[in-house]
Design a protein around this motif. Structure first.
Motif, PDB file in Angstrom:
ATOM      1  N   TYR A   1      95.859  36.207  39.073  1.00  0.00           N
ATOM      2  CA  TYR A   1      94.404  36.142  38.930  1.00  0.00           C
ATOM      3  C   TYR A   1      93.831  37.498  38.524  1.00  0.00           C
ATOM      4  O   TYR A   1      92.952  37.585  37.649  1.00  0.00           O
ATOM      5  CB  TYR A   1      93.783  35.671  40.241  1.00  0.00           C
ATOM      6  N   ILE A   2      94.318  38.556  39.139  1.00  0.00           N
ATOM      7  CA  ILE A   2      93.839  39.901  38.808  1.00  0.00           C
ATOM      8  C   ILE A   2      94.177  40.256  37.360  1.00  0.00           C
ATOM      9  O   ILE A   2      93.346  40.822  36.628  1.00  0.00           O
ATOM     10  CB  ILE A   2      94.451  40.936  39.771  1.00  0.00           C
ATOM     11  N   LEU A   3      95.379  39.928  36.917  1.00  0.00           N
ATOM     12  CA  LEU A   3      95.767  40.195  35.527  1.00  0.00           C
ATOM     13  C   LEU A   3      94.870  39.435  34.549  1.00  0.00           C
ATOM     14  O   LEU A   3      94.545  39.947  33.469  1.00  0.00           O
ATOM     15  CB  LEU A   3      97.232  39.822  35.307  1.00  0.00           C
ATOM     16  N   CYS A   4      94.476  38.234  34.912  1.00  0.00           N
ATOM     17  CA  CYS A   4      93.590  37.450  34.049  1.00  0.00           C
ATOM     18  C   CYS A   4      92.218  38.109  33.926  1.00  0.00           C
ATOM     19  O   CYS A   4      91.607  38.097  32.847  1.00  0.00           O
ATOM     20  CB  CYS A   4      93.446  36.034  34.593  1.00  0.00           C
ATOM     21  N   ILE A   5      91.712  38.672  35.032  1.00  0.00           N
ATOM     22  CA  ILE A   5      90.429  39.367  34.967  1.00  0.00           C
ATOM     23  C   ILE A   5      90.516  40.552  34.006  1.00  0.00           C
ATOM     24  O   ILE A   5      89.640  40.757  33.153  1.00  0.00           O
ATOM     25  CB  ILE A   5      89.990  39.836  36.371  1.00  0.00           C
ATOM     26  N   VAL A   6      91.584  41.335  34.130  1.00  0.00           N
ATOM     27  CA  VAL A   6      91.769  42.484  33.235  1.00  0.00           C
ATOM     28  C   VAL A   6      91.918  42.019  31.789  1.00  0.00           C
ATOM     29  O   VAL A   6      91.383  42.627  30.856  1.00  0.00           O
ATOM     30  CB  VAL A   6      92.990  43.318  33.666  1.00  0.00           C
ATOM     31  N   ALA A   7      92.629  40.901  31.597  1.00  0.00           N
ATOM     32  CA  ALA A   7      92.868  40.393  30.248  1.00  0.00           C
ATOM     33  C   ALA A   7      91.600  39.868  29.588  1.00  0.00           C
ATOM     34  O   ALA A   7      91.594  39.637  28.367  1.00  0.00           O
ATOM     35  CB  ALA A   7      93.920  39.281  30.287  1.00  0.00           C
ATOM     36  N   MET A   8      90.513  39.690  30.344  1.00  0.00           N
ATOM     37  CA  MET A   8      89.244  39.303  29.732  1.00  0.00           C
ATOM     38  C   MET A   8      88.780  40.357  28.729  1.00  0.00           C
ATOM     39  O   MET A   8      87.983  40.061  27.837  1.00  0.00           O
ATOM     40  CB  MET A   8      88.185  39.102  30.810  1.00  0.00           C
ATOM     41  N   ILE A   9      89.272  41.578  28.887  1.00  0.00           N
ATOM     42  CA  ILE A   9      88.946  42.638  27.933  1.00  0.00           C
ATOM     43  C   ILE A   9      89.356  42.227  26.521  1.00  0.00           C
ATOM     44  O   ILE A   9      88.686  42.557  25.541  1.00  0.00           O
ATOM     45  CB  ILE A   9      89.649  43.952  28.338  1.00  0.00           C
TER      46      ILE A   9
END
Length: 507
Positions: free
Chosen positions: A307-315
């Protein structure tokens, strides 16, 4: 309707209560799906809310959880958890009608009324939740917590999925900022109020076990001292608080990011939300099985990093130039976030209940809510306060590879909400570190849990076919090839037999 607790409860009554617990999710999730999350943010944007107002609005469900502190005393003294849960639900959800009325007005006044009604709704929901969670802890057997809550959460995900798609379809037929769109928002909140009242009616029919009489009256400080003195539970609260701060620094502004920075309509945000809910629904059963079989912490150690990686990947969505590529990237991230947050939500609820000693669940659940609500409530307010600061900042990084055959470069530009996503990733890493300190019986290593997830996925894929699953499908081309080779050999033999008389000179 009877709202008094029962001194005794039969097994049939308990099973009936558990069935109602699952059925109630269909109505409560209907109310939530049409009046929370993306919809309430889109409604606020329709009314002209600023970034700070969006942050304050997003903090309402969390900061109001602080009301659970005095609600502990209310539950302990009245010892009527069903009565508290039902009445707070009825009064709180009536605020949805007030919020619906603001859709036909304009200016700062309606926005403030909208915000006040949201805080009243969330505050009374917090009071009801304090009684509700303690009630469920005594109603549901510990060895069936995963199964019961997985079924309940599956209903929630399913109803939220269809309600989200319906809301997106309605908004697609309306113009942004129009009175027609305002009427659409008002209708959603009225329907949410009706389904919420039905939910309260179903809750009133569930049996409530009578709370054990305390030996002596315990004050609030003494009541909270026990969970905060529990080292393992204190570590769990540290993880959940840091996790909620990291997540709520960024996720409340996903709608603003997609609408304002990427240029999509609010209806597209709801479609993406529906995609996320579908992934959530499909993943729930598997996470529930793994949580019951092993440990909730093991599931969290897999789901939380994803989930955290997905938030960062929103970039990445702000880096792509092609609109279809951006939409595809957002769709992929919402699938992964939906699947991973299913495990996080289910496991974090279960582990908090599991680590709460029976008979003391009220204090433990409230202490946990106290720590989590402060962290989760502060995060979006901070995000709203600094939104304009980051809007005027820009960071550009350039990765360049040079070789005799040429050059390859990858520019990375961070603007506005991209900074929030990056900060959320850093804070999320710290939260996962805090989780590693929690101890739960039955936990296994992350690598083993990943293996179990892959094995569960393979079993699910094999069961897709009604005949013999994917294995039969992959065997099909091989069998066709084998049949074709046999047919070819037979035809060659036939031609050879037919040609033999001609070679011998026969007619």
């Amino acid at each position: 309707m009877p709202l008094d607790p029962q001194a005794t409860m039969s097994d049939d009554e308990r099973e009936h209560g558990l069935r109602l617990l699952v059925a109630e999710a269909a109505f409560s999730s209907g109310a939530s799906a049409l009046t929370t999350g993306v919809i309430v943010t889109a409604f606020a944007l329709h009314l002209g809310a600023s970034n700070l107002m969006i942050g304050v609005l997003a903090s309402a469900p969390f900061l109001t959880q602080l009301i659970q502190v005095p609600a502990i005393l209310l539950v302990e003294r009245l010892r009527a958890r069903k009565r508290i849960a039902v009445l707070s639900s009825i009064v709180g959800r009536s605020m949805l009608l007030v919020m619906a009325a603001t859709a036909f007005a304009s200016g700062t006044g309606p926005l403030l009324i909208f915000l006040a009604a949201q805080y009243i709704l969330c505050g009374l929901s917090a009071v009801g939740s304090c009684a509700w969670n303690s009630w469920l802890r005594d109603l549901a057997p510990e060895n069936r917590l995963g199964q019961v809550f997985a079924s309940r959460t599956a209903w929630i995900a399913g109803i939220t999925l269809f309600a989200g798609l319906g809301a997106a379809l309605i908004l697609q037929q309306t113009l942004p900022g129009s009175r027609t769109r305002g009427a659409a928002f008002a209708a959603m909140f009225v329907i949410g109020c009706v389904t919420g009242m039905i939910s309260a009616r179903v809750v009133s029919r569930m049996p409530e076990p009578q709370m054990a009489a305390p030996a002596e009256r315990v004050g609030l400080v003494e009541l909270l001292r026990v969970p905060f003195a529990d080292l393992n539970f204190r570590r769990l609260m540290a993880f959940l608080a840091s996790w909620q701060f990291a997540v709520n620094l960024a996720t409340p502004f996903f709608t603003v990011f997609i609408v304002d920075q990427l240029g999509f309509d609010a209806s597209m945000v709801m479609v993406l939300g529906a995609v996320s809910q579908l992934a959530n629904l499909l993943a729930l059963r598997g996470w529930g099985q793994l949580g019951d079989r092993f440990a909730n912490k093991s599931v969290l150690l897999v789901c939380a990093p994803v989930y955290i990686l997905c938030i960062v990947a929103m970039i990445g969505a702000s880096q792509f130039g092609h609109r279809d590529l951006v939409l595809g990237w957002l769709g992929l991230l919402h699938v992964l976030m939906g699947a991973s947050v299913a495990g996080v939500t289910l496991s974090s609820t279960n582990i908090a209940l599991k680590l709460s000693p029976k008979g003391e669940a009220t204090a433990y659940v409230a202490a946990n809510a106290l720590a989590v609500s402060i962290a989760a409530g502060i995060a979006p307010v901070i995000g709203g306060l600094f939104a304009d600061f980051f809007a005027n900042r820009h960071l550009e990084l350039l990765l360049r590879w040079s070789s005799p055959s040429g050059q390859w470069s990858l520019p990375l530009q961070l603007t506005h909400w991209d900074f929030y996503f990056l900060m959320a990733g850093v804070l999320g890493i710290y939260a996962i570190h805090r989780l590693s300190l929690v101890r739960e019986q039955g936990e296994i290593e992350r690598r083993e849990m990943v293996g179990e997830v892959l094995a569960l996925t393979r079993r699910a894929i094999r069961n897709v076919s009604s005949v013999a699953g994917l294995r039969a499908a992959t065997d099909l081309p091989v069998s066709l090839l084998r049949d074709a080779r046999i047919t070819a050999r037979w035809r060659r033999a036939q031609r050879a037999r037919n040609a033999a008389p001609a070679m011998d000179g026969s007619p």
